[in-house]
Design an enzyme around this catalytic site. Sequence first.
Site, PDB file in Angstrom:
ATOM      1  N   LYS A 134       7.272 -35.820  69.874  1.00 58.53           N
ATOM      2  CA  LYS A 134       7.280 -35.055  68.494  1.00 58.53           C
ATOM      3  C   LYS A 134       8.509 -34.305  68.633  1.00 58.53           C
ATOM      4  CE  LYS A 134       3.006 -34.828  66.769  1.00 58.53           C
ATOM      5  NZ  LYS A 134       2.779 -34.834  65.174  1.00 58.53           N
ATOM      6  N   ASP A 162       8.072 -38.886  66.339  1.00 59.36           N
ATOM      7  CA  ASP A 162       7.252 -38.496  64.819  1.00 59.36           C
ATOM      8  C   ASP A 162       8.189 -37.207  64.587  1.00 59.36           C
ATOM      9  OD1 ASP A 162       6.026 -37.886  62.683  1.00 59.36           O
ATOM     10  OD2 ASP A 162       4.040 -37.420  63.837  1.00 59.36           O
ATOM     11  N   GLU A 191       8.667 -41.874  63.112  1.00 58.00           N
ATOM     12  CA  GLU A 191       7.919 -41.526  61.840  1.00 58.00           C
ATOM     13  C   GLU A 191       8.559 -40.625  61.006  1.00 58.00           C
ATOM     14  OE1 GLU A 191       3.896 -40.818  62.939  1.00 58.00           O
ATOM     15  OE2 GLU A 191       3.766 -41.820  64.877  1.00 58.00           O
ATOM     16  N   ASP A 214       4.195 -42.558  57.549  1.00 55.96           N
ATOM     17  CA  ASP A 214       2.929 -41.843  58.178  1.00 55.96           C
ATOM     18  C   ASP A 214       2.314 -41.081  57.012  1.00 55.96           C
ATOM     19  OD1 ASP A 214       0.901 -40.362  59.359  1.00 55.96           O
ATOM     20  OD2 ASP A 214       2.185 -39.139  60.609  1.00 55.96           O
ATOM     21  N   LYS A 236      -4.267 -42.979  59.910  1.00 52.43           N
ATOM     22  CA  LYS A 236      -4.812 -41.665  60.439  1.00 52.43           C
ATOM     23  C   LYS A 236      -6.098 -41.640  59.640  1.00 52.43           C
ATOM     24  CE  LYS A 236      -1.047 -39.263  62.172  1.00 52.43           C
ATOM     25  NZ  LYS A 236      -0.258 -38.025  62.021  1.00 52.43           N
TER      26      LYS A 236
END
Length: 323
Positions: A134, A162, A191, A214, A236
Site C-alpha cells: 500500500k 495500490d 493501482e 480499481d 472486488k
Amino acid sequence: MRTATLYRFSLPMETGVVLRYQRLKTRDGFLVHLQENGQQGWGEIAPLPEFSKETLEQAGETAMTWLKQWCLGADPDESELPSVAFGISCAVAELQSKLPKEADYRKVPLCNGDPDELIVRLSKMSGQKVAKVKVGLYEAVRDGMVVNVLLEAVPDLALRLDANRSWSRVKAGGFAKYVNPDYRNRIAFLEEPCQTAKESLAFARDTGIAIAWDESVRDEGFKVEAQKGVAAIVIKPTLVGSLARCRQLISAAHNAGLEAVISSSIETSFGLTQLARIAHWMTPATIPGLDTLELIQCQLVRCWPGSTIPVKGLDELEIAWCS
C-alpha cells in the site's frame, strides 16, 4: 420447496485497521442460506464502510425482500446493491452446484509498513514471488524508497502497488524518481496512482510503470479497453456485484489483453474461501489478492486452510430473517 435463512454477524477487527476516514472496529454483515430440494447454498453479504454505496441496513432489507420472493417460487432479478447481488449469486451458484469447490488459496502477501518483515516472508515462499504494498499513506518519496529496497533485495519479486487515487501527478512523479528505472518493469502494476484517470495514464506513459484500474472499475460508465500503460483491472466482487458481472468484467479484460485480479474487500474467512474458489474458477492464471484474513480476530463458519485464528460458529450468530 424453498427455504432461506439470513444470519447476521459482527466480528472484532484487529486494532489499527483504518479505512479512508475511520477506524474499523468490527466487520459486520450477513450470511445467506438457501435450501431447495435437498440442495443448499451459502453466500456472504458484507458491504464495506466508506467503499460500498449501500449501508449494512440497506443490504439487510434488500436481501430480505429478495429472499421472500425467492421462497415464494420467483427468481428475482439481481439486486442493484453490489454486496447483495454478490452474496446471493454465490448462494445460488452453490445451490445449483455451479461454484466449483477447487480453490486458489495462494495469497499475495501484503506489506504493512516494515519491508524487512516482508522480505523474510518472501524468502520462505516457493514458486512465483508476488507481493503487494500500500502506497500513498506516507510521503511519496518514502514509498518510492521502500519499493526500491524490496525490488533490490528480492531479484525475482514482482510487486503490486495500490495508491487509492491518493497522489497528485507531481507527487506520483516524486514516487517514481526513487524507483530505479531498471526495476520498474518488475512493478506488475500500480493501482490508481493519481486522483484522475487522465493523470494516472500520463504517469504510466511518462514513467514506464504500469497501472491498474480499481476504483474506476466501479465508476458509472467504466469500459474495459486496451490503453497504453494499463496492465490490469482489479475486481472486488463485494463492491462490483454478482458473479455474472464479475465474469463479464474478466472476459472483457482478457479480450483486451489485460490481467484480471480477484481481490478482497476485507471479507470474513467465509467470504475469502468463496473468493478463492471464484479465482480458481475464473482467473486460474492469476494469484488473487486475498491477504486480509488476519485483519479480523476470528474466522466465520468456514475456515481458511491452515489458519489457527479462532472460529465463530453458526450457532453463535443472530438470525435476522428466516422463512
